[in-house]
Design an enzyme around this catalytic site. Structure first.
Site: not given
Ligand code: UDP
Length: 211
Positions: A5, A36, A40, A50, A53, A66, A72, A77
């Site tokens: 993933a 991170y 990845k 892998y 080889q 996603t 949670h 996010r």
């Molecule tokens: N973001 C925001 N307010 C929040 C959380 C995130 O404006 O409360 C913005 C964050 O700065 C980013 C976008 O939303 O530009 C997506 O953030 P997320 O952490 O969901 O995912 P990623 O940055 O990994 O794409």
């Protein structure tokens, strides 16, 4: 057979838009998100070593943003934050000016992509982008959540985290070709189901707290 993933973070702060699998990315090796991103990337390297080889049967999916039920509550996010803030009547926290873009894939669409990827023959190892190519600004997302819920939450701007990406959108030509896959859930529909989920979760939590 083993699935990695992986993530769109392997593209870093992309200088190419939208991102195809052929793009090698623009990644900061020493920033706060680097563990991170580079973790990845290194995992992808090991998967392909892998395969070369030991002929290991690998499938590598690069997952773009996603969302959906069962996230949670404190995931942090953007989709879960905005929905939970609106449902609690709190201000919506936009990081930066909200002009940065993301493309949001509903979880059921992503899972369908995984299932199709795992069903491919040994010649299909990936990496293959799985995500929704419909691009929104973060401010548009906030406005959509407010509109859908009829909320009176205000939008407030907070500092932009370091290494926040300005733009992200998958090119899913390869997934269409190899898997016959593309997302089907419109953002409005996926958000509606996610709002329902968080409404249920918050009311269960407040019922528990009242006991
Ligand atoms: N973001 C925001 N307010 C929040 C959380 C995130 O404006 O409360 C913005 C964050 O700065 C980013 C976008 O939303 O530009 C997506 O953030 P997320 O952490 O969901 O995912 P990623 O940055 O990994 O794409």
């Amino acid at each position: 057979m083993i699935l990695q993933a992986s993530t769109s973070e392997v593209y870093g702060d992309p200088a190419v838009h939208p991102q195809t699998e052929a793009y090698w990315g623009n990644v900061n090796a020493i920033g706060p998100r680097s563990c991170y991103d580079e973790g990845k990337r290194c995992a992808e390297t090991l998967f392909f070593d892998y395969r070369r080889q030991h002929n290991l049967a690998i499938k590598v999916a690069r997952i773009f943003n996603t969302y959906g039920p069962r996230m949670h509550l404190n995931d942090g996010r953007v989709v879960s934050n905005f929905i939970v803030q609106v449902l609690k009547g709190e201000p919506i926290t936009i990081y930066g000016d909200g002009r940065q873009t993301r493309s949001f894939c509903y979880v059921d669409d992503l899972i369908e992509g995984f299932i199709r990827l795992m069903a491919t023959g040994p010649d299909v190892a990936g990496p293959i982008n799985l995500g929704n190519p419909r691009e929104f600004t973060i401010r548009q997302l906030a406005e959509l959540v407010v509109e859908m819920t009829g909320s009176r939450s205000k939008l407030v701007e907070k500092p932009l985290p370091a290494d926040d990406r300005m733009q992200r959108k998958p090119d899913i030509t390869l997934a269409k070709k190899e898997l016959g896959w593309e997302p089907t859930a419109p953002l409005e529909e996926g958000l509606r189901r996610t709002v329902e989920y968080f409404e249920g979760l918050l009311s269960r939590k407040s019922a528990e707290a009242a006991q």
